[in-house]
Design a protein around this motif. Sequence first.
Motif, PDB file in Angstrom:
ATOM      1  N   TRP A   1     -10.603   4.401   8.242  1.00 60.84           N
ATOM      2  CA  TRP A   1      -9.763   4.745   7.099  1.00 60.84           C
ATOM      3  C   TRP A   1      -9.646   3.694   6.136  1.00 60.84           C
ATOM      4  N   TYR A   2      -9.513   2.396   6.853  1.00 60.04           N
ATOM      5  CA  TYR A   2      -9.207   1.361   5.851  1.00 60.04           C
ATOM      6  C   TYR A   2     -10.575   0.849   5.218  1.00 60.04           C
ATOM      7  N   HIS A   3     -11.676   0.987   5.966  1.00 58.50           N
ATOM      8  CA  HIS A   3     -12.828   0.503   5.416  1.00 58.50           C
ATOM      9  C   HIS A   3     -13.357   1.482   4.203  1.00 58.50           C
TER      10      HIS A   3
ATOM     11  N   CYS B   1     -11.201   0.362   1.150  1.00 59.22           N
ATOM     12  CA  CYS B   1     -11.626  -0.747   0.439  1.00 59.22           C
ATOM     13  C   CYS B   1     -12.855  -0.316  -0.452  1.00 59.22           C
TER      14      CYS B   1
ATOM     15  N   THR C   1       0.995  -1.175   0.087  1.00 59.68           N
ATOM     16  CA  THR C   1      -0.113   0.063  -0.183  1.00 59.68           C
ATOM     17  C   THR C   1       0.868   1.383  -0.080  1.00 59.68           C
TER      18      THR C   1
ATOM     19  N   ILE D   1      -4.893  -0.041  -1.754  1.00 57.73           N
ATOM     20  CA  ILE D   1      -4.461  -1.468  -1.708  1.00 57.73           C
ATOM     21  C   ILE D   1      -4.124  -1.920  -3.004  1.00 57.73           C
TER      22      ILE D   1
ATOM     23  N   ARG E   1       0.306   5.040   6.566  1.00 59.78           N
ATOM     24  CA  ARG E   1      -0.125   6.309   6.743  1.00 59.78           C
ATOM     25  C   ARG E   1       0.720   7.149   7.488  1.00 59.78           C
TER      26      ARG E   1
ATOM     27  N   PHE F   1      -2.085  -0.841   6.743  1.00 61.96           N
ATOM     28  CA  PHE F   1      -2.270   0.462   6.103  1.00 61.96           C
ATOM     29  C   PHE F   1      -1.957   1.647   7.188  1.00 61.96           C
TER      30      PHE F   1
ATOM     31  N   GLU G   1      -5.105  -6.016   8.384  1.00 60.68           N
ATOM     32  CA  GLU G   1      -4.636  -5.261   6.964  1.00 60.68           C
ATOM     33  C   GLU G   1      -4.512  -3.804   7.390  1.00 60.68           C
ATOM     34  N   CYS G   2      -5.725  -3.385   8.202  1.00 65.17           N
ATOM     35  CA  CYS G   2      -5.968  -2.130   8.531  1.00 65.17           C
ATOM     36  C   CYS G   2      -4.821  -1.506   9.243  1.00 65.17           C
TER      37      CYS G   2
END
Length: 369
Positions: A139-141, A144, A16, A21, A332, A328, A324-325
């Motif tokens: 943030w990750y949701h 995606c 990422t 992603i 960041r 990520f 995964e978040c």
Amino acid sequence: MSGTSLDGVDAALIETDGHGIRHRGASLSLPYTPELREAVYALFAKAHDIAVDAPELRAVERALTDIHVQAVQRILAIEGQVDLIGFHGQTIYHAPKLGRTWQIGDALHLSGQTGLPVIHDFRSADVAAGGEGAPLAPWYHAACLSAWHKSGEDGSDSARPVAVLNIGGVANVTYVGRDGAILAGDTGPGNALLDDWALRHTGIACDRDGALARAGNVDEGCLDKVLSDPFFRRPLPRSLDRQTFAGVLDIVSTLSPEDGAATLVALTARSVAQTALPEAPLRWLVCGGGRHNPSIMRALNEVLAGDVLPVEKLGWDGDMVEAECFAFLAVRSLRGLPLSAPGITGAPELATGGRLSCAAIRPVAGFAS
Ligand SMILES: Nc1ncnc2c1ncn2[C@@H]1O[C@H](COP(=O)(O)OP(=O)(O)OP(=O)(O)O)[C@@H](O)[C@H]1O
Ligand SMILES: CC(=O)N[C@H]1[C@@H]2OC[C@@H](O2)[C@@H](O)[C@@H]1O[C@H](C)C(=O)O
């Protein structure tokens, strides 16, 4: 990632730039032993006044960090290369209104054992700035969901408003409105109370496949009493400590194991339904361990207007979203991108967060500057 369910550590590799992603790689879960689970649990009660260097705390911290070391080593064995670790740590205390959130874990030890830089302490800066320190997964949701909207897959163009619902120990929601604006927060208890209840009555720390709850009836009196708590009237963003609602187990203690489980499942679902959102989402995309519990999924279907779907319908791995978040979010953080936002954590403005620990100097590919 080691979440509030205390079931173990999830690890996942992603590629990422902190915005999108590019690739999802290997992932795995390593369970906590019952002894470690109990030792972490014992810290909850003491966390508000235990010293950061108390020997009993350091021992638990080392044991759980060593499981993370193993997880990274296994990912390295599969993937060959990892550039950066995002290390959430185990939350043992979360009181943003008192200016404190605490995730235990020895980042320097993890870095030393793996030879990799580690980003950790993701929540403190947000709390210091006046935010809730959680949730951060939105943030990750959102990243995606954005990839899905751009994919042109069936339904993705007309999918807003949409909600991603994580049912972990605590449950949290990410709402994305028609205009793309994000509103997020914790909805209420997820699996944690049900896990504790199941452990008490069956000796197993989970109502496996929702069997206990399926055999019981909801006690509406108990449920109303719990849902009258002011937390459920607070607007988003808002966050919860896992133990905030531990007293609910006393409220349901007079019920049979089955009725107690059914009531706790209803609490999870109805606290989601009672969470005020700008509009009713057309879809609820469910991730986290709670989506494996058919009693919880059935209860959500009963109380929510939109479609309730596991995130697998979009090709995501619902057991690995949080791991995964934090990969990520680590990128960041390294790039100085925001982890705080008014609509997500309630912080007054966009701001970055996380801290870098590095026991061995080794260049991070792609981050030479
Ligand atoms: N087959 C199953 N039947 C019932 N419940 C299940 C099943 N599989 C997983 N769970 C539930 O999922 C939980 C683990 O969920 P998850 O890993 O998402 O939590 P977490 O990440 O620790 O929590 P949080 O999101 O609050 O940090 C278990 O404790 C259990 O309650
Ligand atoms: C303080 C803390 O650890 N909170 C967790 C917990 O577990 C779920 C929910 O409560 C969420 O707010 C958060 O975790 C996820 C990963 C988050 O920050 O989005």
